[in-house]
Design an enzyme around this catalytic site. Structure first.
Site, PDB file in Angstrom:
ATOM      1  N   CYS A  93      -4.282  79.131  15.384  1.00 35.80           N
ATOM      2  CA  CYS A  93      -5.112  79.798  14.387  1.00 35.80           C
ATOM      3  C   CYS A  93      -6.281  78.853  14.114  1.00 35.80           C
ATOM      4  O   CYS A  93      -6.087  77.746  13.649  1.00 35.80           O
ATOM      5  CB  CYS A  93      -4.265  79.987  13.129  1.00 35.80           C
ATOM      6  SG  CYS A  93      -5.142  80.593  11.705  1.00 35.80           S
ATOM      7  N   GLN A  94      -7.494  79.260  14.484  1.00 33.84           N
ATOM      8  CA  GLN A  94      -8.672  78.402  14.283  1.00 33.84           C
ATOM      9  C   GLN A  94      -9.748  79.196  13.554  1.00 33.84           C
ATOM     10  O   GLN A  94      -9.491  80.310  13.127  1.00 33.84           O
ATOM     11  CB  GLN A  94      -9.190  77.917  15.655  1.00 33.84           C
ATOM     12  CG  GLN A  94      -8.220  77.015  16.401  1.00 33.84           C
ATOM     13  CD  GLN A  94      -8.651  76.796  17.844  1.00 33.84           C
ATOM     14  OE1 GLN A  94      -8.723  77.736  18.625  1.00 33.84           O
ATOM     15  NE2 GLN A  94      -8.938  75.559  18.192  1.00 33.84           N
TER      16      GLN A  94
END
Ligand SMILES: C[S@@+](CC[C@H](N)C(=O)[O-])C[C@H]1O[C@@H](n2cnc3c(N)ncnc32)[C@H](O)[C@@H]1O
Length: 399
Positions: free
Chosen positions: A82-83
């Site tokens: 998750c970025q």
């Protein structure tokens, strides 16, 4: 349709193993695994020791792989971080999307654009639905808009593995996307409510209660930048997106008996896994409740506080979420009371594998033990994939 698979961010092959445990019809035609900034590529080596290598591109940074070199496949799978998925405003005249460098979602998107994979199954942390905190739901909105632009529909579900008969309380989002041109997509006639609770991809494999309240929204944008700057939505644990219309609901799982930590523990372990007096004292502090006065970089004084967590870990429950830090002296590291000796000890690498549903000694392929825990912390709960694989196989059979 052939059951050909491309496994991105493959780690030690959780998706591939899960698919193969369901049926020998799945054929992985390509995979990619590269741990940034590490000389020793233990995960890639482990993967290759089980299945062999394919070409010179499988063990390098995916962003350097020419996407045309990736073999065609019908199912793309992968667990990715998750970025920050925000994009910059496109320059006049340019039609590309300018996502931040190093953000792996853009690699997946580029591959889908080039390879046109008909089916996609992804895994991520559940936080993806809410991030970033300053614009809740933006990142997932960006993802949905990308899928929409490439003519995909999407179903998603946050699954806590322990609620469906496995050994770990691990909550992750699974995302199933498919081209609108597939028979599977065209045959969807159910209302969103029925799809999310009964007939959809996840409802079939992971049953939920039938009463839900649907919230909906429409992705309105000229380009992804519009979503990036202004979209916000309270995505629930289940959902469906088709042609830019988003339906979401909080579904309640129909619980199945979990596997307990005590069911998967090794009977006799080496003495090196037992805690020293110093380690025990340190864990007591780390896992205990505390209030500590601290000073921030700008000189601001504040009190850091946190509650206690169970120490040792109860063995009559499924394990907590295993993290990459499992091998270190960390608040989240499991410590159990050995069932026979009653002394405190760490989990063994084999127990870490069992918690994720891998075969015993899956990662015993020449790497240090520290790397085995790290790799298991990154992996996924294999039996969940095996369950999805059965539904996937029937979907592809009908194409
Ligand atoms: C969340 S883990 C997925 C683990 C996998 N599902 C499994 O069962 O082991 C993400 C993986 O992506 C790999 N990775 C990170 N950046 C990458 C890149 N630029 N190219 C290829 N792989 C990358 C990491 O090394 C890690 O193994």
């Amino acid at each position: 349709m052939k059951k050909t698979v491309c496994e991105l961010f493959a780690g030690v092959g959780g998706f591939r193993l899960g698919l193969e445990k369901a049926s020998s019809n799945w054929k992985t035609v390509w995979f990619s695994q590269w741990e940034p900034n590490k000389t020793n590529q233990w995960a890639h080596k482990c993967y290759v020791s089980h299945w062999g290598d394919i070409d010179e591109y499988t063990g390098i940074d995916i962003s350097t792989v020419p996407k045309k070199k990736i073999p065609s496949h019908n199912l793309l799978v992968g667990g990715f971080p998750c970025q920050d998925y925000s994009v910059a405003r496109p320059l006049p005249g340019s039609n590309g999307i300018d996502g931040k460098k190093g953000v792996l979602w853009w690699q997946i998107r580029d591959i889908l654009e080039t390879k046109k994979s008909p089916f996609v199954l992804l895994e991520n942390v559940d936080r993806l639905l809410k991030s970033p905190a300053s614009q809740r739901g933006r990142d997932f909105g960006v993802m949905l808009a990308c899928f929409n632009d490439l003519n995909y529909s999407v179903e998603w579900r946050v699954i806590n593995a322990a609620e469906y008969g496995t050994a770990q309380r691990r909550r992750r989002i699974f995302i199933f996307a498919y081209k609108s041109t597939t028979k599977y997509s065209k045959n969807i006639k159910a209302t969103p409510e029925k799809l999310l609770t009964k007939t959809g991809f996840f409802a079939k494999s992971f049953p939920v209660e039938k009463d839900v309240k649907i919230d909906e929204t429409t992705l309105q944008y000229k380009n992804i930048h519009d979503i990036s700057t202004s979209f916000s939505f309270d995505f629930k644990n289940s959902g469906y997106m088709k042609k830019g219309k988003v339906y979401t609901a909080k579904t309640i799982p129909i619980l199945e008996d979990a596997i307990l930590l005590q069911d998967i523990l090794e009977k006799k372990v080496d003495k090196k896994y037992y805690l020293s007096k110093e380690a025990k004292d340190r864990f007591e502090f780390l896992k205990g409740s505390k209030r500590i006065s601290r000073t921030s970089k700008d000189g601001h004084k504040y009190t850091f506080s946190e509650g206690s967590i169970a120490f040792p870990d109860p063995t009559d429950l499924p394990a907590r979420t295993m993290l990459t830090s499992e091998s270190s002296l960390n608040r989240s590291t499991h410590v159990i009371k050995d069932l026979k000796t009653k002394k405190l000890r760490y989990l063994t690498p084999v127990e870490a594998e069992r918690i994720q549903g891998f075969d015993d000694n899956w990662t015993n392929t020449g790497m240090p033990e520290k790397a085995r825990y790290f790799i298991m912390g990154n992996a996924l709960v294999v039996p969940l994939v095996t369950r999805m694989a059965k539904k996937l196989e029937s979907i592809l059979n009908k194409e």
